[in-house]
Design an enzyme around this catalytic site. Structure first.
Site, short mmCIF file in Angstrom:
data_model
loop_
_atom_site.label_atom_id
_atom_site.label_comp_id
_atom_site.label_asym_id
_atom_site.label_seq_id
_atom_site.Cartn_x
_atom_site.Cartn_y
_atom_site.Cartn_z
N TYR A 199 -3.03 -8.43 24.65
CA TYR A 199 -1.64 -9.93 24.78
C TYR A 199 -0.13 -8.89 25.08
O TYR A 199 -0.08 -10.07 25.79
CB TYR A 199 -1.43 -10.01 23.27
N GLY A 257 0.82 -1.21 0.53
CA GLY A 257 -0.18 -0.20 -0.02
C GLY A 257 0.63 0.98 -0.10
O GLY A 257 2.46 1.45 -0.34
N TYR A 289 -13.92 1.36 10.50
CA TYR A 289 -12.95 1.85 10.74
C TYR A 289 -12.65 2.19 11.60
O TYR A 289 -12.08 1.47 12.32
CB TYR A 289 -12.24 2.54 9.49
#
Ligand code: NAD
Ligand code: UDP
Length: 314
Positions: free
Chosen positions: A158, A11, A144
């Site tokens: 995490y 991208g 988004y």
């Protein structure tokens, strides 16, 4: 030599990051499903023995032995992320789970490309990292915004639960060469319209503000964040505090291109934030980072890129 995985590597931002990582002597895997990215963005890197291009969707698990992961996979333009909003949420959330799972398993450091959109339509100005934001959870931009917010949650969990080494960067509006011409974002739209002497499409009355950063400044900031000590996770704002109204941007682009384009006004999309400017105190302190490319200089480079693209089209 570090082995680095960049998701969304073909991208706009990812291609600049891959280029810079290679230049600094790293071994780079660029992973992309080519939804909004293009092979052309990294074509000049193919052929390097230290560069690999992998077609893969982050919604599916992926395995490779690497030292660092930059997780950029996600369409960033409102036009593209609203095209298939369910897929956008899956990309942010399942992509984060898959990449965090990988990082946990191989003990890699992982950086999440988050966004100023986590602040929504901010009531605090400029935006500091401590601000929790003002986001509509059920609007057209939510796929988004909430996807990225959930990804930040997953990164922190995490880290706390499994000790994964994480970094979160909140990226403010970034522009530069290799933005996709039909991407729908304001800088590419205005520059291409101006170069074609077509009407410049201002949404709303053009009084909404954004702070635009040149892509090289962002890449520098992201790499500095990746190299901070493990106990520093962020989130960190990376953006240029120079704040402009959209109308000012249009006028600047017209002046720099010498265009005959006229301004035309279209309805404002729903939930379009009225103001946006980063407080970059934390990045200055912890990364010794601040942007060096100001809007006019960055726009000139971007205009030169699109001029070349348009010439090639003819
Ligand atoms: P981009 O659309 O040019 O790049 C996104 C890349 O991700 C593309 O190459 C696309 O093909 C790839 N991708 C999308 N879904 C995928 C999937 N499911 N699996 C694998 N690859 C996938 O956008 P960009 O401007 O380069 O943005 C890169 C990252 O930075 C994004 O995560 C975006 O949210 C974030 N960001 C960008 C900006 C900005 O102003 N450009 C601002 C804030 C955050
Ligand atoms: N915008 C505009 N004309 C365009 C494209 C965008 O006036 O052709 C406006 C848009 O409504 C928003 C701002 O420019 O207020 C930035 O839009 P962009 O899609 O680039 O990024 P984001 O809204 O995600 O910050």
């Amino acid at each position: 030599m570090k082995r680095v995985l960049v998701t969304g590597g073909s991208g706009f931002i990812g291609s600049h990051l891959c280029e810079r990582l290679l230049k600094e002597g790293n071994d780079v895997i660029c992973l992309d499903n080519f939804f909004t990215g293009q092979k052309q963005n990294v074509a000049h890197l193919i052929g390097s023995p230290y560069f690999e291009l992998v077609r893969h969707d982050v919604i599916q698990p992926y395995y490779a032995e690497v030292d660092e992961i930059y997780n950029l996979a996600c369409p960033a333009s409102p036009v593209h992320y609203q095209y298939n909003p369910i897929k956008t949420v899956k990309t942010s959330v399942m992509g984060a789970i898959n990449m965090l799972g990988l990082a946990k398993r191989i003990k890699a450091k992982i950086l999440q490309a988050s966004t100023s959109e986590v602040y929504g339509d901010p009531k605090v100005h400029p935006q500091q990292e401590a601000y929790w934001g003002n986001v509509n959870p059920i609007g057209l931009r939510s796929c988004y915004d909430e996807g990225k917010r959930c990804a930040e949650t997953l990164f922190m969990d995490y880290h706390r639960q499994n000790g994964v080494k994480i970094k979160i960067v909140r990226i403010f509006n970034t522009y530069g060469p290799r933005m996709f011409m039909n991407d729908g974002r304001v800088v590419s739209n205005f520059v291409v319209q101006a170069l074609r002497n077509e009407d410049i499409t201002i949404y709303g009355d053009g009084s909404q503000t954004r702070s635009f950063q040149y892509v090289d400044d962002l890449v520098e900031g992201m790499m500095r964040l990746m190299n901070t000590p493990d106990d520093f996770t962020g989130p960190v704002n990376i953006g240029n505090p120079g704040e402009f109204t959209i109308k000012e941007l249009a006028e600047k682009v017209i002046a720099l291109t010498g265009s005959r384009s006229k301004l035309v006004y279209h309805p404002l999309p729903s939930d379009d934030p009225t103001q946006r400017r980063p407080d970059i105190t934390l990045a200055c302190e912890r990364l010794q980072w601040k942007p060096v490319v100001q809007l006019e200089e960055g726009l000139k480079k971007t205009i030169a890129y699109f001029e070349e693209e348009l010439r090639r089209e003819r």
